[in-house]
Every structure is written in structure tokens, then in C-alpha cells.
Design a protein around this motif. Sequence first.
Motif, PDB file in Angstrom:
ATOM      1  N   LEU A   1       3.523  -6.534  14.754  1.00  0.00           N
ATOM      2  CA  LEU A   1       3.841  -5.230  14.144  1.00  0.00           C
ATOM      3  C   LEU A   1       4.238  -5.396  12.679  1.00  0.00           C
ATOM      4  CD1 LEU A   1       4.451  -2.172  14.319  1.00  0.00           C
ATOM      5  CD2 LEU A   1       6.753  -2.787  15.104  1.00  0.00           C
ATOM      6  N   ARG A   2       3.571  -4.640  11.841  1.00  0.00           N
ATOM      7  CA  ARG A   2       3.908  -4.646  10.414  1.00  0.00           C
ATOM      8  C   ARG A   2       4.477  -3.277  10.039  1.00  0.00           C
ATOM      9  NH1 ARG A   2      -1.147  -7.773   7.539  1.00  0.00           N
ATOM     10  NH2 ARG A   2       0.030  -7.233   5.658  1.00  0.00           N
ATOM     11  N   GLY A   3       5.440  -3.301   9.138  1.00  0.00           N
ATOM     12  CA  GLY A   3       6.163  -2.085   8.770  1.00  0.00           C
ATOM     13  C   GLY A   3       5.231  -0.991   8.295  1.00  0.00           C
TER      14      GLY A   3
ATOM     15  N   GLY B   1       4.320  -3.051   4.539  1.00  0.00           N
ATOM     16  CA  GLY B   1       3.527  -3.719   5.569  1.00  0.00           C
ATOM     17  C   GLY B   1       4.047  -5.096   5.933  1.00  0.00           C
ATOM     18  N   PHE B   2       5.367  -5.263   5.823  1.00  0.00           N
ATOM     19  CA  PHE B   2       5.957  -6.561   6.123  1.00  0.00           C
ATOM     20  C   PHE B   2       6.184  -6.688   7.629  1.00  0.00           C
ATOM     21  CE2 PHE B   2       9.394  -9.694   6.262  1.00  0.00           C
ATOM     22  CZ  PHE B   2       8.878 -10.645   5.420  1.00  0.00           C
TER      23      PHE B   2
ATOM     24  N   TYR C   1      -9.755   0.247   7.343  1.00  0.00           N
ATOM     25  CA  TYR C   1      -8.439   0.737   6.935  1.00  0.00           C
ATOM     26  C   TYR C   1      -7.355  -0.102   7.597  1.00  0.00           C
ATOM     27  CZ  TYR C   1      -4.957   3.776   5.037  1.00  0.00           C
ATOM     28  OH  TYR C   1      -3.899   4.241   4.313  1.00  0.00           O
ATOM     29  N   ASP C   2      -7.019  -1.198   6.919  1.00  0.00           N
ATOM     30  CA  ASP C   2      -5.954  -2.069   7.417  1.00  0.00           C
ATOM     31  C   ASP C   2      -5.175  -2.637   6.240  1.00  0.00           C
ATOM     32  OD1 ASP C   2      -7.210  -4.305   6.304  1.00  0.00           O
ATOM     33  OD2 ASP C   2      -8.398  -4.650   8.113  1.00  0.00           O
ATOM     34  N   PHE C   3      -4.149  -3.399   6.541  1.00  0.00           N
ATOM     35  CA  PHE C   3      -3.287  -3.937   5.490  1.00  0.00           C
ATOM     36  C   PHE C   3      -4.039  -4.941   4.617  1.00  0.00           C
ATOM     37  CE2 PHE C   3      -0.407  -2.741   8.943  1.00  0.00           C
ATOM     38  CZ  PHE C   3       0.530  -1.982   8.273  1.00  0.00           C
TER      39      PHE C   3
ATOM     40  N   SER D   1      -2.612  -0.359   1.772  1.00  0.00           N
ATOM     41  CA  SER D   1      -2.643   0.784   2.683  1.00  0.00           C
ATOM     42  C   SER D   1      -1.282   1.468   2.718  1.00  0.00           C
ATOM     43  CB  SER D   1      -3.059   0.349   4.085  1.00  0.00           C
ATOM     44  OG  SER D   1      -2.138  -0.580   4.593  1.00  0.00           O
ATOM     45  N   GLY D   2      -0.296   0.849   2.096  1.00  0.00           N
ATOM     46  CA  GLY D   2       1.006   1.483   1.862  1.00  0.00           C
ATOM     47  C   GLY D   2       1.525   2.263   3.047  1.00  0.00           C
ATOM     48  N   SER D   3       1.748   3.528   2.846  1.00  0.00           N
ATOM     49  CA  SER D   3       2.322   4.372   3.883  1.00  0.00           C
ATOM     50  C   SER D   3       1.230   5.028   4.722  1.00  0.00           C
ATOM     51  CB  SER D   3       3.191   5.450   3.239  1.00  0.00           C
ATOM     52  OG  SER D   3       2.399   6.215   2.345  1.00  0.00           O
TER      53      SER D   3
END
Lengths: 513, 571, 161
Positions: free
Chosen positions: A103-105, A110-111, A376-378, A388-390
Motif C-alpha cells: 500500500l502506497r499513500g 505515494g510513499f 495510471y500508476d505511481f 499521480s499525486g492525489s
Amino acid sequence: MDSNHDKQIQSLLCYRYTIGQCGTGEKIERKSIESSIAMPQELKLILKHADEPGYGPDIGCYLKHGGYETLKKALKAPGRELPDGKKLSAQEAFRGDVRTSGLRGRGGAGFSAGLKWSFVDRSSGKPIYLICNADESEPGTFKDRQILHKDPHQLIEGMVLSCWANDVKLAYIYIRGEFPEGARLLNRALAEAREKEFLGKNILGTGYDLEIWVHRGAGAYICGEETGLIESLEGKRAYPRIKPPYFPAVLGLYLCPTIVNNVETLCHVKHIAAMGPAEFARLGTPNNTGTRIVSLSGDVQHPGYFEVEVGKVTIGELIFHENFGRGLKPGRQLKAVIPGGSSSKVLKAGEVFSLKRKGADGQMIPVDVPMLDLPYDFDSLQSAGTMSGSGAVIVMDDSRSMVDALANLAEFYAHESCGQCTPCREGALWMAKGLHRLTHGGGRKEDAAYLTHIAQNIQGRTICAFGEAAAWPVLSFVEKFWEEFQARGEADAAARTEAGSGANSNLKPYSYA
Amino acid sequence: MPAIATAAPATSVPPPVETVTVKVNGRTVVVPKTMPDWQGKPQLTTMLQAARLGGVEIPHYCYHDKLPVVGNCRMCLVEFGTPVMNSATRKPVLNEDGTPKIARSVLPYEPGTPRGAITCATPISPGMEIYADSPATKQMREAVLEFLLINHPLDCPICDQAGECKLQEYSVQHGQATSEFVETKVHKPKAVDLGPRIMLDDERCILCTRCIRFTKDIAGDDALGIVNRGSYNSVAAYPGRKFDNNYSLNTVDICPVGALTSKDFRFKMRVWFLKETRSLCTSCGTGCNIVIGSREDTIHRFEPRDNAAVNSSWMCDSGRLNYKWIGRPDRLRDVGVRGERSTWSAALRELHAALAQAPMGSVAIIAGARQTTEELYLLKRLAERFGAATDSVPRTGAADGFLVAADRNCNTQGARLTGIWSGTMGAQIPRIAEGIRTGKVRTLLVFGEDVTRYGIGEELLASLETLVVSDILPSATTRAAHYLLPGCAAAEKRGTFVNVKGRLQKFLKAVEAPGDARPEWEFLSDLVEGGVSRKVPATLEGVFNQMVREIPAFSGLEWARIGDTGAAVPL
Amino acid sequence: MSFVIPKNLEAELDELATHYPVKRSASLMFLHALQEHFGFISNDAAEWTAGKLGLQPIHVYELITFYPMFRQEPIGRTQVKVCRTLSCALAGAAGIREHFCRKLGLDPHAHVPQTTPDGRFTVEFVECLAACGSAPVVLVNESLHECVGKGQADEILARGK
């Protein structure tokens, strides 16, 4: 799998080609996709029920849909013994699960959420706090709003799980001030949860105590930055803190170890607990696991929010596919896409990126990927020089002036700069003033370079990432649409010369010497 | 007494200081791993501190040694490098020549662009290289200065800070001559009456927040803040509230620009005309170290001078502004003998003769505890000759828990150590008054006090055979004097004071005394010289060095070796 | 000080303060509640808050001037906040704000919040309201209006008290 991937790319190229050919011919477009690859579609994990008719934010409805079952199970779970004989407590085990889930933020950076939790100083003897960042304010983003308003208990369940896993006894939901209804719903939901013993003293008879309070912001984008948020929650101006030394995991709220997670991230924690980390990680793509809610706005026929598996849908599909944006307005061509909230660098229609892909022999090989075919990914968007930010995609068609659009964004950043550190405080307004001039007849041919000069002196020089947020739109808009900026300035300069007012003193370079 | 374990060292050898080796501009520098922070607590040494130890001062605005670090000005951004580590072995990767491979700091999202670290808040790490003058560092400084100047009014010609302004200095040293800025400047409040002693120009302010942190964290009066947002941020006090604590003027000192100005000083003098003299504040027993700013023989300001053992970098407003009396027009300028103007030689000759007649036990001396230690020593020598009673006048007020001491004399301890008073200061005064009344005391020497306010009224003074008074300003006592010897303010002479904590500190002469006024130690030397066989040195250094030989508390001191921050003496 | 705070509001605020281990944290929540009650935050209210939370008035003043939702002046009974940021701008937010202003006799070009002389309406531009998918959006007091066209704008004005 690799060859499969290549096939997918190929088919996407074909899809792109079709759109190019047919402009807005939706039917042909859809047909061509259907014939080539699996239908890109939503996969609703978080928003599974939210939009079902009759589904409400009350606890009765949530319980009817299996709500809080995950929590009940998790709190009763025994510890886990690792193959090496090491024993983990149930909390430790779950923290590990969140990490292995990948899971990324979902807030912007996206951490890795599990890694973030692992940084928490658990030996300080101080209380550990958790704050839910519900200050949704990145322009273009409206996903957390859906959860907060339609399914607050899902967030609460995710939060209780996260707090339990991290020995948190006191947590806050920092909700932006412009969501008064959201705050009311949350307060009601929290009261309901307290009444049902999902919250408060001795949760579900386990002896675990947790309190969660709603804290309202009051109109400051900078509160989305986690240390700014912490300052704001401490009752101060939302001035982000310097790092080092103020890493929230060590010196956060009240200088205690603190976890700040986004609304969507915390909801995912519930789903990781429910389905297990391996199952969660099967969703999405490697290193970009799970689903995420994409906010789509701007010049598309069908704007809205869509929960998709991360990386399983391309930008082009988000914009054009029947299941998502349904294409541009009639007769329009795509001009630009802001892929991850207003702070992300803009993508220009027709751009092609060289991305590293695993080839048939397992070697990483560069592959040319047109902008619309970016998954559409990090990672893909990062490789394309943006982010991809928020999860907010803003689409602009060829009727739009990039100069005007950037002026709009620059005004936002000038308004939202907290003013704490020099480059952002002075630079954000400087850029906004320059762009205001450029969009109000005072342009100069050197303005494109002028704006770049300012933005370059902001990025990387500030206390927090707001510097980048303010600089990146300017840097990317100007670089990618240089001619447009140049032309606007030149036209103004020419008009001034013609009118004989070239000696506007306001436009003379200012000299300190 | 328990036996000392033989394994443990009998004496306490300080543990070796843990060090870190870094490079500053290519030079290897070994620095302690930790250094004191603003509160004196050990913290990891910062890049700024390490650079300083390597002889490189990194320009900064918001950073101040004595204030919490906030890192907001970004002026101290510096490019740096760290050793590349092998991720598997955690050992440094070496270049071909065997030197450690260094990775220069770059933006994570733009590896071609250098990234700066704020040296004020970034701890050093082993092998770190600090590039304090690399092109990238210089560019970062230029950019920060450009940002700071775009909305600045650039009004140096009318700004009091000009000449000691960090914005000016850094612009010259690190800035660029021109800016690309062509927009309208932000306008903010000007000439804001922040409090009784301070004016604020928000347009000059660079929002470093030193003033806010000082008044909150040092003065304990959280009176200032920032209002508005972004580029419109402005330092302010709450509307209707005055920034008036007794330390407010320190904010003027630490303001790196001309935003905060002292109402007392503004528009009066260009700082480059000022002569700076190291001196001491005489308003209380703390003995704050000061710099006197004077031009020709006029004092224009007192500013605090760093002394960690006394006043850190601060002083109180009341002490700072307590200098105007020095230039008062009614200062005592003339030597007087029985109401007539005289000369030093005539008066001292006559006084010698008068004193020579005085029988043992008929003399008393009241010496103000604001006289220098050397003067008090000489007075004590004089007293010994006549078996004279001596005392000082106690002067107290409320201590403020910070710098203002309850003892409002600046040399109470000097007076005690020299033997002017013992037991309870002032206890002898009623006895001296009684002695005058009974006719036992016929000669009274008063230095720096108006004894009419302390129980020796004008009638008693009138009954004396000989009244010798030295002072600076006229009083009922000076008016009654048979011999009036005009003395000097501390700013007009050299000497030492011993503060309440037993720190002996010296001060230097900033300005000339008016008229015939002379430093008291000079004519006291003459008086003592005339009466005793021992030679009294003709220089202050000589008097001091003689004094330390005779007073055990001062033993080992030497005038030339007392540094700018003084020396501790046992009380 | 003539400033009077109703007992029940004070009780509500006292309860809010218990949510935080450090009282200062309650500042924003106090200010929201006071603004809801009084319509704006007067100096009296700011000073009262400071006293209640053990702060200096400047601390509260710093917040009121930083967070744009707090107001130091009374405003119209119906507060019309038109989102100004990109997605709404693309969807015609500027036109909607102009429409409100023209209908209410306010300056359509002024950027600052404007209140009608009768005290009924305040119209202002605000930054992103996080509803970009249904741009342009308008927050009328506490209710969000989506995909606002001129017709809907007129309805908002008709309903405004």
C-alpha cells in the motif's frame, strides 16, 4: 506475462491510433478496445457500496453491509510465529501485513504506508498519535469527499485498525473547513461507533482504548502537508516544520511520534485486514498495488471519480473510455492533461515517453509509450517526469489557453503559500503577478524564461514540498507550451509598440544597483 | 569515607570528545560530534557549526546562536556531498585513487540539479563535504537574496540599519546586481508604533522571526506574531497591545535588517560614524557587557555584547537607555574648594594638608558601590591610614528573574572584596552619622552618593570640619562639599566591576569627561600617594595589579590578562 | 468587557477543549464555533478565546489572519463562495461569479469578498472546494451546489434570506 504486457502495449497503441483517427467517434473507439483488450473498468473496493441506492452514512447501514467485522476479527487475532521462530504480536503482524500489501499513500507522495509506520519511534515512552489527513485540497481532487460524506464508518474502521496496530490511544481526523457537512457526519459516525464500543474505552472488550476526534481546518491548502497539518492541529499557523529534525514519526504532534495518513489510505488498511495483504497486492500492478480513486475533471464528457486498480487503466482510457471520461467535448482535440492534482507536471497531448519495461529475456528495455498509454500508476507517471499525486486528472482540450490555465493555478499557489520560507513566500506571488500581467496585456517576449527562472529558484529550496507544488506547474506548462507563452508575450509587446506605449515604466527591469 | 575502587581512575579525566571528520570547501576539519544548541544542550553538530569551526562563515538570517532554529530564510542553503556507501556491505565506495567516492546532493526528482541543505538545521555526518562556495551554492544564495529584495523598499539611504544591515552586506557579498523583477511590489505597514521604544517597518522585514522567537523564548513575553499569509505576512503585536517588555530593544539588535528600529536611536546617527567601545552596564549588579556607540564625545547608544557567563547576547531596556545622564548639561565640571572654582593641583594640595591634620578615628568614608574596584581599593587604603569607618549605600529593587538583579549597584561585591563594607552594607552609615553628631567624626569623604538621602542630612554635613565629595551630578551633598572633586561615568574611564555572581569584568573608556572632571582613581592615587609611603602606580593597570596582590580574592589576576568577558573571583 | 458568551456555547467549547491534551489545539474549533454563533470573530471573541485557552491574543490573531475562513467583519446572511480554481475555472466559474455580482449590484471585477448593502449576500471567490467533477461549484453557507449554471445561481439568490 511479459509477452502479455507487450501485447497490451501494442493493443493500446492500436487504441490510441483509433482515437486519433476518429476524434470523438465514441462508438468506434469503444468497439476497438473491446476487440483488442479486456474492458478497462472500475474495481470498487472502497466505494463498493457508497453510491448504491439507499446506502447511507449511518452505522446501521454500515453494519448491515458487514461493517466492523474486520475490526472484530483483527482485535481477536492471535499473534503470529514467523518461520524463524520469532513471535510477533497481532499488532506487529498486522503492521507487517500493511507493509507487504505494498500500500502506497494516496494523499500525494505515494510513499509506502507500511514503511511510514515502521519509522514510528516506539521506544520514546511518549504517546503515539495518528492523524487522518482529510484536508482534501489539492485542486482537481474530490475522492476523500466521497468517503467522508458517504461512508464515514469505513474510514473509522480503518482508523481504529491502524491505531490499534500502532498502539495509538488518541487520534484526530483533520478535515478541511469547507467540509462542514463532512465534519457533522463524522462526528455522528464517531458517536455511533462509541456507542457500539468500536471506539472509546475497552473497545469490544479487548481492553484497548482509543479516542478519535474531528478537528476542522479553516481554509488552508498547506494543512495538507503533514507537518503543516500538525502545527495547525496544535492551534498554530500551518507552518510546515523543518525536516530534520521534525520527522513526524519521531517528533510529530506535541513532539510525539505521529502517523499522518490520508483518508483513502486508511480505508485501504481496512481492506488489507479484510482480504489479507497478498490478496490486496494482487490488485493493481507490482509496486502499485490495490485500487485507487481517480478524480477526473476538466474537459471531458463525463467527469467524476472512478475507483480502479492501480496501473490497470491508462490515462487515455480514463479520458476517453465509456466507463470513465467518455471523451472530449464534440469537435475538440486533447491539449494537455494534469495527471495527479494541480501540483503535478502537466502532460502534453502527443508526448511520448521512454519507459523501462522488462523485455522477454528479463532485461529492462526502453519502450516508447505515448502519453495516453501511460498506465495510471505511481511508477509510470514518475518515469514520465510527473506524478499521480492525489489521483486527480484534469483534462484540457484545444480550446484552452495554457497561459490562462497556468495563471489560474499560480494564483492558487500564491494564495496558499503559508509565507514561512523565503523562496515560496516571495516566488509564488511573483509568478502569479507575472502571469497576471501576461494574461492582462502586459506580456513580454522574455516572460517564458522569466517565469522559469523564478520557478527554478523555488523548487528544492523550501521547507516543504509546496515549493515543488508551486514551481512544477510553471516549469512544465512553460517548457511544454513554450511557443504559446512566447507568442502571448510577443503579441502584447507588439501591441504596446504599435500603441506607442512601449516605455511603460512598470515593465522596465528593476535594478538594485 | 568509602574506599575508592581501584579499578576506577582516581581523578576524573574528561572523556575524549567524540569527533566527526568532514570537509569544508575541500579542507578536512575534525569537529565534535555534538555541540551546544541555543539552550546549551548538546545536539548533533550542524553543517553551519562545522563550517564555522573550519573557518567558513555561512551567511544566514533567521539562524541565531541563542534562538531556536527555524530554518525559514533559506540563506544558509549549501550544496553538499556524502560518501557513497555500498548498500550490501555498508562500507564507503572508493574512487580509483582510494579516496571515498562522494555523491553530490541532487534533487531526487531531477538528478541533474544540485540540492541544498539548510546548514543551520542539518547535522553533519562522517565524511560529509560542505561546498560553501560552489557555483550551485552561490546560485542558491543569489536566488534567496533576489527573493528577499523583490518586495523590499530598497530605502537604505534613509534606513537606520544601513551600515550594519545583513541584507546590504550579503547583497554585496553574495547577491547579484540586478533583478528580473518587473512587477508591482507588495506594500505593507510602515512606521508601525510597536511599543514605547520600537518602530517597525514591515516592508523592510524579511520575516526571519528572530524578534518573535526572542520575545517568546528568551524574554518570556509572547507578544509578537505574524499576521496575514504568504507574501503579505507581516510581523505584528496584537492590535492595541504594546510590545513593551523590558527586553524589547534586543529585537532591534537581532533584527538583521532595518525593520525594527529603536525610537531612541532612529534618524539620529549613521552607524558608520560610531566608535565602538567595550564597556559594562552600570544599572544593576548583573554587569551586562555592552558596546558603547559614541561619536566624538557623545554617546549614542548602548548595545549588549556577548558574554555567556553574564548576559548571553542580551540586556534590559532600562539599562540600555540609562546613558542620557552622562551627557547632562548640569554635570559637575569644575573642581571646587569651599564653593569656589579651583584647580586640581590647588585643591589636592590643600586637601593633603587638611587630611594631614586629621587625627586617627576622625575620618569616615562613604564610597558608592558604583565606583570601580580600583577606586574602592584606593579609598580603602586611604581609610586604613586614618582608621576610618567605611561603608557603601545599598540600593535594591525587584529582580526580574532574567538579567535585572535586585542589587542596583554595579559593584557591591567589589566594595565588599576591597573591604569598604562587611556584614551588612549600609549598617555603618547611622554610626557615621552619630559620629558626626557627637563630633567624633570631623572629616567625611563621600564618593558617588548623596548621603543626605541616607541619614546624613545637610545640617550634619554643615557641622563637619572637612567634607570631601566626588560625584558626577550635583546633589545636596555636593553642594555642601568643602572639596568638590568632579568624577567620571564608567563610559568616561577605565576600570573593573565585580558583579553579583563574582565576575570581575573590565571596561574601557568611550568618551571624554566634561570640563575638569577626572577619573576618580587618578586623583585618589594622588591622595593616597601623598599620605602613605608605598608608591601608588600612576597607571590604572598598575593600580589594578597592585590591588590583586593585596586582595586574596583577586590573586592571580592581571589587568592585561582579563579578557573581554572577565574572570570569576571567589566571593 | 461587554462580550457575553451564552452558557451553552461555553459549555460546548469547554467540552471541545477536553479533546486535546494541549488546550491551544482547540483554537481553530473555538473560532469556528464562535464565528458560527456571532457571524464573525470580533476582537472580544479573539481575546476571550486567548484567555480561555491560556494564550496571548496575538496567537489567536495570527490564526484569524492566516485561515481565510475566519472573518473579522460581519458578512451577508447568505455567503456565496464560488470556487475559483482550475477545474471550476474551465467550467466557467468566473462567469458564475460575475453573474452573482451583477445580479446583486456588486463589482464584477473586484476580487475581494463583497457584501450587499442590505447585508443579505456576500459573494467571494475561494480556492478549490474539492468537488471538481461537478464544476463549477458554489458553497452557499454550508451547502454545496454543483454544476452551477446561471439558472441555478438565480435560484440561490432567490432562496437567500
